[in-house]
Design an enzyme around this catalytic site. Structure first.
Site, PDB file in Angstrom:
ATOM      1  N   ALA A   9       0.836  -1.209   0.000  1.00 14.28           N
ATOM      2  CA  ALA A   9       0.000   0.000   0.000  1.00 14.28           C
ATOM      3  C   ALA A   9       0.870   1.258   0.000  1.00 14.28           C
ATOM      4  CB  ALA A   9      -0.933   0.006   1.214  1.00 14.28           C
ATOM      5  N   ILE A  61       4.202  -7.190   9.440  1.00 14.60           N
ATOM      6  CA  ILE A  61       5.224  -8.211   9.123  1.00 14.60           C
ATOM      7  C   ILE A  61       5.955  -8.684  10.381  1.00 14.60           C
ATOM      8  CG2 ILE A  61       5.583  -7.477   6.726  1.00 14.60           C
ATOM      9  CD1 ILE A  61       8.318  -6.278   7.712  1.00 14.60           C
ATOM     10  N   THR A 131      18.474  -0.982   0.442  1.00 10.22           N
ATOM     11  CA  THR A 131      18.660   0.378  -0.079  1.00 10.22           C
ATOM     12  C   THR A 131      20.138   0.712  -0.215  1.00 10.22           C
ATOM     13  OG1 THR A 131      18.474   2.715   0.570  1.00 10.22           O
ATOM     14  CG2 THR A 131      18.302   1.114   2.330  1.00 10.22           C
ATOM     15  N   ASP A 132      20.444   1.640  -1.116  1.00 13.10           N
ATOM     16  CA  ASP A 132      21.840   2.082  -1.255  1.00 13.10           C
ATOM     17  C   ASP A 132      22.347   2.749   0.027  1.00 13.10           C
ATOM     18  OD1 ASP A 132      20.420   4.492  -1.419  1.00 13.10           O
ATOM     19  OD2 ASP A 132      21.361   5.168  -3.286  1.00 13.10           O
ATOM     20  N   GLU A 133      21.407   3.188   0.887  1.00 10.30           N
ATOM     21  CA  GLU A 133      21.827   3.924   2.080  1.00 10.30           C
ATOM     22  C   GLU A 133      22.600   3.055   3.063  1.00 10.30           C
ATOM     23  OE1 GLU A 133      19.068   6.755   3.603  1.00 10.30           O
ATOM     24  OE2 GLU A 133      17.987   6.879   1.715  1.00 10.30           O
ATOM     25  N   TYR A 155      17.592   5.043  10.182  1.00 14.28           N
ATOM     26  CA  TYR A 155      16.880   4.345   9.086  1.00 14.28           C
ATOM     27  C   TYR A 155      17.832   3.379   8.391  1.00 14.28           C
ATOM     28  CZ  TYR A 155      15.322   3.553   4.274  1.00 14.28           C
ATOM     29  OH  TYR A 155      15.009   2.967   3.064  1.00 14.28           O
ATOM     30  N   LYS A 159      17.787  -0.735   8.130  1.00 11.79           N
ATOM     31  CA  LYS A 159      17.721  -1.428   6.833  1.00 11.79           C
ATOM     32  C   LYS A 159      18.919  -2.373   6.667  1.00 11.79           C
ATOM     33  CE  LYS A 159      15.264  -1.180   3.790  1.00 11.79           C
ATOM     34  NZ  LYS A 159      14.035  -1.987   3.496  1.00 11.79           N
ATOM     35  N   LYS A 194       8.977  12.931   1.063  1.00 14.65           N
ATOM     36  CA  LYS A 194      10.280  12.751   0.419  1.00 14.65           C
ATOM     37  C   LYS A 194      10.533  13.926  -0.520  1.00 14.65           C
ATOM     38  CE  LYS A 194      10.545   8.719   2.454  1.00 14.65           C
ATOM     39  NZ  LYS A 194       9.888   7.514   2.020  1.00 14.65           N
ATOM     40  N   PRO A 210      11.988  23.612   1.531  1.00 14.42           N
ATOM     41  CA  PRO A 210      13.055  23.612   2.550  1.00 14.42           C
ATOM     42  C   PRO A 210      14.254  22.771   2.115  1.00 14.42           C
ATOM     43  CG  PRO A 210      11.265  22.143   3.198  1.00 14.42           C
ATOM     44  CD  PRO A 210      10.867  22.727   1.891  1.00 14.42           C
ATOM     45  N   ARG A 219      22.141  12.682  -4.780  1.00 16.76           N
ATOM     46  CA  ARG A 219      21.382  11.435  -4.785  1.00 16.76           C
ATOM     47  C   ARG A 219      21.320  10.930  -6.230  1.00 16.76           C
ATOM     48  NH1 ARG A 219      22.468  12.024  -0.270  1.00 16.76           N
ATOM     49  NH2 ARG A 219      21.126  11.991   1.588  1.00 16.76           N
ATOM     50  N   ARG A 278      20.100  18.421   7.819  1.00 14.21           N
ATOM     51  CA  ARG A 278      19.665  17.195   8.501  1.00 14.21           C
ATOM     52  C   ARG A 278      20.825  16.697   9.355  1.00 14.21           C
ATOM     53  NH1 ARG A 278      17.928  12.444   4.500  1.00 14.21           N
ATOM     54  NH2 ARG A 278      15.839  13.277   4.718  1.00 14.21           N
ATOM     55  N   GLY A 280      23.498  14.287  10.660  1.00 15.62           N
ATOM     56  CA  GLY A 280      24.155  13.121  10.055  1.00 15.62           C
ATOM     57  C   GLY A 280      23.846  12.954   8.575  1.00 15.62           C
TER      58      GLY A 280
HETATM   59  P1  NAD Z   1       6.678   3.774   1.824  1.00 18.13           P
HETATM   60  O1  NAD Z   1       7.002   4.419   3.122  1.00 18.13           O
HETATM   61  O2  NAD Z   1       5.983   4.561   0.771  1.00 18.13           O
HETATM   62  O3  NAD Z   1       5.761   2.476   2.079  1.00 18.13           O
HETATM   63  C1  NAD Z   1       6.044   1.563   3.095  1.00 18.13           C
HETATM   64  C2  NAD Z   1       4.819   0.652   3.225  1.00 18.13           C
HETATM   65  O4  NAD Z   1       5.123  -0.339   4.212  1.00 18.13           O
HETATM   66  C3  NAD Z   1       3.560   1.371   3.685  1.00 18.13           C
HETATM   67  O5  NAD Z   1       2.451   0.951   2.917  1.00 18.13           O
HETATM   68  C4  NAD Z   1       3.392   0.920   5.140  1.00 18.13           C
HETATM   69  O6  NAD Z   1       2.054   0.900   5.573  1.00 18.13           O
HETATM   70  C5  NAD Z   1       3.996  -0.472   5.086  1.00 18.13           C
HETATM   71  N1  NAD Z   1       4.494  -0.935   6.396  1.00 18.13           N
HETATM   72  C6  NAD Z   1       5.265  -0.257   7.275  1.00 18.13           C
HETATM   73  N2  NAD Z   1       5.496  -1.014   8.363  1.00 18.13           N
HETATM   74  C7  NAD Z   1       4.869  -2.198   8.147  1.00 18.13           C
HETATM   75  C8  NAD Z   1       4.758  -3.404   8.902  1.00 18.13           C
HETATM   76  N3  NAD Z   1       5.329  -3.515  10.106  1.00 18.13           N
HETATM   77  N4  NAD Z   1       4.057  -4.432   8.384  1.00 18.13           N
HETATM   78  C9  NAD Z   1       3.448  -4.313   7.160  1.00 18.13           C
HETATM   79  N5  NAD Z   1       3.524  -3.190   6.426  1.00 18.13           N
HETATM   80  C10 NAD Z   1       4.221  -2.158   6.902  1.00 18.13           C
HETATM   81  O7  NAD Z   1       8.039   3.167   1.302  1.00 18.13           O
HETATM   82  P2  NAD Z   1       8.654   3.041  -0.154  1.00 18.13           P
HETATM   83  O8  NAD Z   1       9.330   4.304  -0.508  1.00 18.13           O
HETATM   84  O9  NAD Z   1       7.629   2.477  -1.049  1.00 18.13           O
HETATM   85  O10 NAD Z   1       9.803   1.956   0.104  1.00 18.13           O
HETATM   86  C11 NAD Z   1       9.520   0.577  -0.044  1.00 18.13           C
HETATM   87  C12 NAD Z   1      10.783  -0.229   0.262  1.00 18.13           C
HETATM   88  O11 NAD Z   1      11.822   0.167  -0.645  1.00 18.13           O
HETATM   89  C13 NAD Z   1      11.344  -0.014   1.662  1.00 18.13           C
HETATM   90  O12 NAD Z   1      11.829  -1.239   2.128  1.00 18.13           O
HETATM   91  C14 NAD Z   1      12.492   0.959   1.454  1.00 18.13           C
HETATM   92  O13 NAD Z   1      13.473   0.823   2.449  1.00 18.13           O
HETATM   93  C15 NAD Z   1      12.982   0.529   0.080  1.00 18.13           C
HETATM   94  N6  NAD Z   1      13.666   1.567  -0.693  1.00 18.13           N
HETATM   95  C16 NAD Z   1      13.039   2.761  -0.913  1.00 18.13           C
HETATM   96  C17 NAD Z   1      13.672   3.718  -1.698  1.00 18.13           C
HETATM   97  C18 NAD Z   1      12.998   5.039  -1.986  1.00 18.13           C
HETATM   98  O14 NAD Z   1      13.641   5.922  -2.567  1.00 18.13           O
HETATM   99  N7  NAD Z   1      11.738   5.243  -1.650  1.00 18.13           N
HETATM  100  C19 NAD Z   1      14.935   3.470  -2.242  1.00 18.13           C
HETATM  101  C20 NAD Z   1      15.537   2.223  -1.980  1.00 18.13           C
HETATM  102  C21 NAD Z   1      14.882   1.287  -1.219  1.00 18.13           C
HETATM  103  P1  TYD Z   2      14.734  12.106   0.970  1.00 15.32           P
HETATM  104  O1  TYD Z   2      13.741  12.198  -0.135  1.00 15.32           O
HETATM  105  O2  TYD Z   2      14.281  12.218   2.371  1.00 15.32           O
HETATM  106  O3  TYD Z   2      15.527  10.749   0.714  1.00 15.32           O
HETATM  107  P2  TYD Z   2      16.883  10.201   1.446  1.00 15.32           P
HETATM  108  O4  TYD Z   2      17.201  11.023   2.616  1.00 15.32           O
HETATM  109  O5  TYD Z   2      16.471   8.834   1.833  1.00 15.32           O
HETATM  110  O6  TYD Z   2      17.933  10.246   0.386  1.00 15.32           O
HETATM  111  O7  TYD Z   2      15.838  13.218   0.732  1.00 15.32           O
HETATM  112  C1  TYD Z   2      16.575  13.289  -0.476  1.00 15.32           C
HETATM  113  C2  TYD Z   2      17.581  14.402  -0.323  1.00 15.32           C
HETATM  114  O8  TYD Z   2      16.890  15.651  -0.214  1.00 15.32           O
HETATM  115  C3  TYD Z   2      18.422  14.280   0.933  1.00 15.32           C
HETATM  116  O9  TYD Z   2      19.754  14.740   0.644  1.00 15.32           O
HETATM  117  C4  TYD Z   2      17.756  15.226   1.916  1.00 15.32           C
HETATM  118  C5  TYD Z   2      17.213  16.312   1.004  1.00 15.32           C
HETATM  119  N1  TYD Z   2      15.966  16.959   1.479  1.00 15.32           N
HETATM  120  C6  TYD Z   2      15.887  18.346   1.570  1.00 15.32           C
HETATM  121  O10 TYD Z   2      16.845  19.077   1.260  1.00 15.32           O
HETATM  122  N2  TYD Z   2      14.719  18.907   2.015  1.00 15.32           N
HETATM  123  C7  TYD Z   2      13.646  18.148   2.359  1.00 15.32           C
HETATM  124  O11 TYD Z   2      12.598  18.712   2.785  1.00 15.32           O
HETATM  125  C8  TYD Z   2      13.722  16.730   2.236  1.00 15.32           C
HETATM  126  C9  TYD Z   2      12.561  15.849   2.603  1.00 15.32           C
HETATM  127  C10 TYD Z   2      14.906  16.172   1.795  1.00 15.32           C
END
Ligand code: NAD
Ligand code: TYD
Length: 347
Positions: A9, A61, A131-133, A155, A159, A194, A210, A219, A278, A280
């Protein structure tokens, strides 16, 4: 193929389920196990509700009973593939409260793996979406899958725990585990906390953007469809017990992507609001994606086109993100307190 998708979802999970149904139609069965945290929006997949090959299950989960039920599949016959997207995902929130990140991103993975052991050897794949992080920050060059992990915020540390637990269950018990490490995704249905969806939706409303610190953090941007295609490819062609980087090959400084967003929304640069950095804050993420390319997969979406399409999606789907932004008042207040007023670095 019978899939158990967790976190379906959310942003990437819902895109993945839509991808699977588009590609495989009725040949695919999908159970979507999602806790519906603040980031989970069941309506993201409203078009599949009621279909006989889709079952939504609200559950955690980290709860063995919920997980056991989900492994039964859509019709009680079980699943072939597990793709674990479920996670707490936002770095800024992990600075506010890290406990739920450990609970879901580490313990939740363990519970999914323990259930997987009960279904081996029938289970074909267990894909852990990492994740790459987890590699931490890199000033120059790019991380390879064999590089040591050095997560630098709550975070990414959680991960990394889930990533290594999945890998360990592959090594120890022979489970068909593949770990993927993707770079920053963008696209439709991304929660507007994000960078890209927050800045696009703020720009639409003429609100400040911001930008943390000096805005020069880098990134690598990956269009969500490419991520879904890569996961689908690895389910078919990946090798068990391996880790694969998935990168978009689109490295940009935050201020560069901010400028592009302002151009695409036709808004002035004066909307950019430099705020405190931010804590760290990782400087740069960069992935070497040769291993995936050698296997036969390359991301092929044009970045500019994908960004335009993404901005267009937010312009066309205002009710979706307005409802979310209105609901997340507590979080907005916290962000305002921490990033809005402060002008010096917090540490
Ligand atoms: P998101 O925050 O949009 O969605 C996370 C989903 O997980 C939500 O629907 C939430 O309800 C569900 N969830 C959270 N805790 C749960 C639990 N305990 N049990 C069941 N469901 C639960 O996240 P996203 O951006 O879609 O990321 C999905 C995955 O991809 C994550 O594992 C994230 O670490 C990984 N990832 C994301 C990015 C990115 O840029 N968004 C990049 C690399 C990896
Ligand atoms: P984000 O989308 O939170 O992803 P991640 O921290 O997992 O890479 O942030 C992407 C980049 O943008 C990161 O360097 C932090 C920066 N950022 C801002 O400058 N302002 C904001 O309001 C947010 C959410 C992120």
């Amino acid at each position: 193929m019978r899939y158990l998708v967790t976190g379906g979802a959310g942003f990437i999970g819902s895109n993945f389920i839509r991808f699977v149904f588009k590609k495989y139609g009725d040949d695919a069965q999908v159970v979507n196990l999602d806790k519906l945290t603040y980031a989970g929006i069941r309506e993201n997949l409203a078009e599949f509700e009621g279909k006989k090959n889709y079952r939504f299950q609200q559950g955690d989960i980290a709860n063995p009973e919920d997980v056991a039920k989900a492994y039964e599949g859509v019709d009680g016959s079980g699943v072939d593939v597990v793709v674990n997207f479920a996670a707490e995902t936002h770095v800024d929130r992990s600075l506010l409260e890290a406990g739920t990140f450990i609970q879901t991103d580490v313990h939740g993975v363990l519970v999914l793996l323990e259930e997987a052991r009960k279904h081996a050897p029938k289970l074909r794949r267990f894909i852990q979406i990492s994740t790459d992080e987890v590699y931490g920050s890199i000033d120059s060059g790019s991380f390879r899958e064999t590089d040591p992990l050095n997560p630098r915020n709550p975070y990414s540390a959680s991960k990394a725990g889930g990533d290594r637990m999945a890998y360990a269950y592959g090594q120890t018990y022979g489970l068909p585990v593949i770990v993927t490490r993707a770079s920053n995704n963008f696209g439709p249905f991304q929660y507007p906390e994000k960078l890209i969806p927050l800045f696009v939706t703020n720009a639409i409303d003429n609100l400040p953007l911001p930008l943390y610190g000096d805005g020069k953090n880098v990134r690598d941007w990956l269009f969500v469809d490419d991520h879904c295609a890569a996961v689908d490819f690895l389910i078919e062609h990946g090798e068990n017990h391996e880790v694969y980087n998935i990168g978009g090959g689109n490295e940009l400084e935050n201020r560069e992507i901010t400028d592009r967003i302002l151009e695409l929304t036709n808004r002035p640069k004066s909307l950019i609001k430099p705020v405190a950095d931010r804590q760290g804050h990782d400087r740069r993420y960069s992935l070497d994606t040769q291993k995936l390319a050698n296997r036969g997969f390359k991301c092929d979406t044009d970045f500019e086109r994908a960004l335009e399409l993404t901005v267009r999606w937010y312009l066309d789907n205002e009710p979706w993100w307005r409802a979310i932004k209105e609901k997340s008042a507590d979080y907005k207040a916290w962000m305002e307190k921490n990033y809005g007023a402060r002008t010096s670095r917090p540490h």
